[in-house]
Scaffold this active site. Structure first.
Site, mmCIF file in Angstrom:
data_model
loop_
_atom_site.group_PDB
_atom_site.id
_atom_site.type_symbol
_atom_site.label_atom_id
_atom_site.label_comp_id
_atom_site.label_asym_id
_atom_site.label_seq_id
_atom_site.Cartn_x
_atom_site.Cartn_y
_atom_site.Cartn_z
ATOM 1 C CD GLU A 145 -15.847 -15.787 -26.908
ATOM 2 O OE1 GLU A 145 -17.178 -15.611 -26.983
ATOM 3 O OE2 GLU A 145 -15.082 -15.152 -27.646
ATOM 4 C CB SER A 169 -18.954 -14.041 -38.696
ATOM 5 O OG SER A 169 -18.076 -13.199 -39.041
ATOM 6 C CD GLN A 190 -18.769 -10.945 -24.306
ATOM 7 O OE1 GLN A 190 -17.926 -11.645 -23.915
ATOM 8 N NE2 GLN A 190 -18.879 -11.115 -25.714
ATOM 9 N N GLY A 191 -21.760 -7.292 -22.626
ATOM 10 C CA GLY A 191 -22.060 -6.076 -23.406
ATOM 11 C C GLY A 191 -21.171 -5.823 -24.554
ATOM 12 C CE1 TYR A 192 -16.813 -6.999 -23.950
ATOM 13 C CE2 TYR A 192 -15.721 -8.366 -25.628
ATOM 14 C CZ TYR A 192 -15.732 -7.905 -24.336
ATOM 15 O OH TYR A 192 -14.490 -7.868 -23.550
ATOM 16 C CB SER A 193 -22.577 -7.819 -30.445
ATOM 17 O OG SER A 193 -21.632 -8.588 -30.756
ATOM 18 C CB SER A 231 -25.442 -14.907 -24.160
ATOM 19 O OG SER A 231 -25.337 -15.135 -25.513
#
Length: 382
Positions: A234, A359, A115-118, A150
């Protein structure tokens, strides 16, 4: 609240257990194991569509599968990002061609996803991403950096949220792109070594990486809607399986307290009982959420509950062992670079539980703004 498992559900559970008993091989690598699961049809039980080589199962049967998998000695999953995040998103937003191209390899365990988000400057504030994708004929050219990705070092594909509209801000002008990872010179993956000595997370650098225009999920510029839809998938059945693992860890901590004599301390006993009681509450909350009766903000509440619970369990694991908790193996110097026992790993890894996956601060903001209706937090204020 407890799920009521029917006779059919229990028969399904027995089938699951028998299959796992017959096929789990502790020496099998994770990618081979994914293919084994795919051949058995066990990938994609919760998809709303079948016909891609997968079985489908009711919600209670999915719970039975997840619980029995957690109880077995099966390897950790490498394909869960594709199976549980991307696949439901494609089913909801993808074209028929995208479904036919990507769902069968996921169901077969042949293609792994990340997953390419953050990004370094856009972690919890996802709308602040700066990765850019420019359309050049049949392809998008992608430039930017992702972090905390990840399993990127194992993945074949990455779904990337990138800015495709020049000058756009916040959640406008974003697109959801499907990007092949095998692009030497255009994609670089750098593992991030953690306190535990492992490297599940990675930095990913895109330097002119390409994604085909037909691999945009949803519309160009409509990526925020797709990305938020994906995040809604998720937290689901997997939370109940997670709690099976938590229960096993709690059992180890209790045994450690007995062995060290710490269990004779009434304060320690009280904390152990509290951990057990809170774990039961988390199960009931997860069941209520799966049943659709939990209301808005339930997934944020669940993340707050288990993140803090697991972190406190790690702290307690160290306390009940006393000074021995800080001692490594006899051949510590010869370790590569060092080895942790199960409870030491629990303590160090759980320090991140209140950060990753959203978070605690972000979860509280979601509850405050979307559930309680409190004023929105000003953006850009430190």
């Amino acid at each position: 609240m407890e799920f009521g498992f029917s006779v059919e559900d229990e028969a399904f559970r027995a089938e699951v257990k028998a299959w796992l008993d017959a096929h789990v091989d502790v020496d099998q690598d994770r990618r081979t194991w994914e293919r084994t699961l795919g051949k058995g049809g066990w990938i994609g039980l919760g998809w709303s569509e079948e016909g891609y080589g997968n079985r489908t199962a009711s919600l209670t049967q999915q719970v039975a599968w997840a619980e029995e998998y957690a109880r077995s000695s099966a390897p950790p999953r490498s394909g869960h990002i594709g199976e549980n995040l991307l696949a439901p998103t494609l089913i909801a937003h993808g074209t028929p061609e995208q479904k036919d191209r990507f769902l069968p390899p996921i169901a077969a365990g042949e293609e792994l996803w990340c997953q390419g988000y953050s990004e370094p400057g856009a972690g919890s504030d996802l709308a602040g991403i700066r990765t850019v994708a420019v359309c050049e004929g049949a392809y998008y050219r992608i430039t930017g950096q992702k972090i905390w990705t990840s399993l990127a070092h194992e993945a074949d594909w990455c779904f990337v949220l990138a800015r495709t509209e020049e000058g756009s801000r916040r959640h406008h002008g974003l697109s959801f792109l499907l990007v092949p990872m095998d692009q030497p010179g255009r994609i670089e993956v750098r593992p991030i070594r953690q306190m535990t000595g492992t490297s599940e997370f990675n930095e990913v650098f895109f330097d002119g990486a390409r994604a085909r225009v037909e691999h945009v999920v949803g519309s160009e510029g409509g990526g925020w809607k797709v990305a938020m839809s994906l995040l809604g998938f998720e937290r689901g059945v997997s939370t109940l399986a997670q709690q099976i693992g938590f229960a096993e860890e709690l059992g180890r901590v209790v045994r450690a307290a007995v062995e060290s004599g710490a269990v004779r301390d009434p304060v320690v006993r009280d904390r152990l009982v509290r951990q057990w009681a809170e774990l039961r509450v988390m199960r009931w909350n997860a069941l209520r959420t799966l049943g659709g009766s939990a209301g808005p903000g339930a997934s944020s509440v669940a993340k707050l509950l288990w993140g803090g619970w697991h972190q406190r369990l790690g702290e307690l694991a160290m306390e009940v062992r006393g000074a021995a908790a800080a001692v490594g193996p006899a051949d510590w110097a010869a370790s590569a670079p060092y080895e942790l026992d199960v409870l030491q790993h629990l303590f160090l890894f759980s320090r991140a539980d209140t950060i990753y996956g959203g978070s605690d601060q972000i979860q509280r903001t979601i509850i405050a703004e979307r559930v309680l209706g409190l004023p929105r937090e000003p953006k850009g204020v430190v």
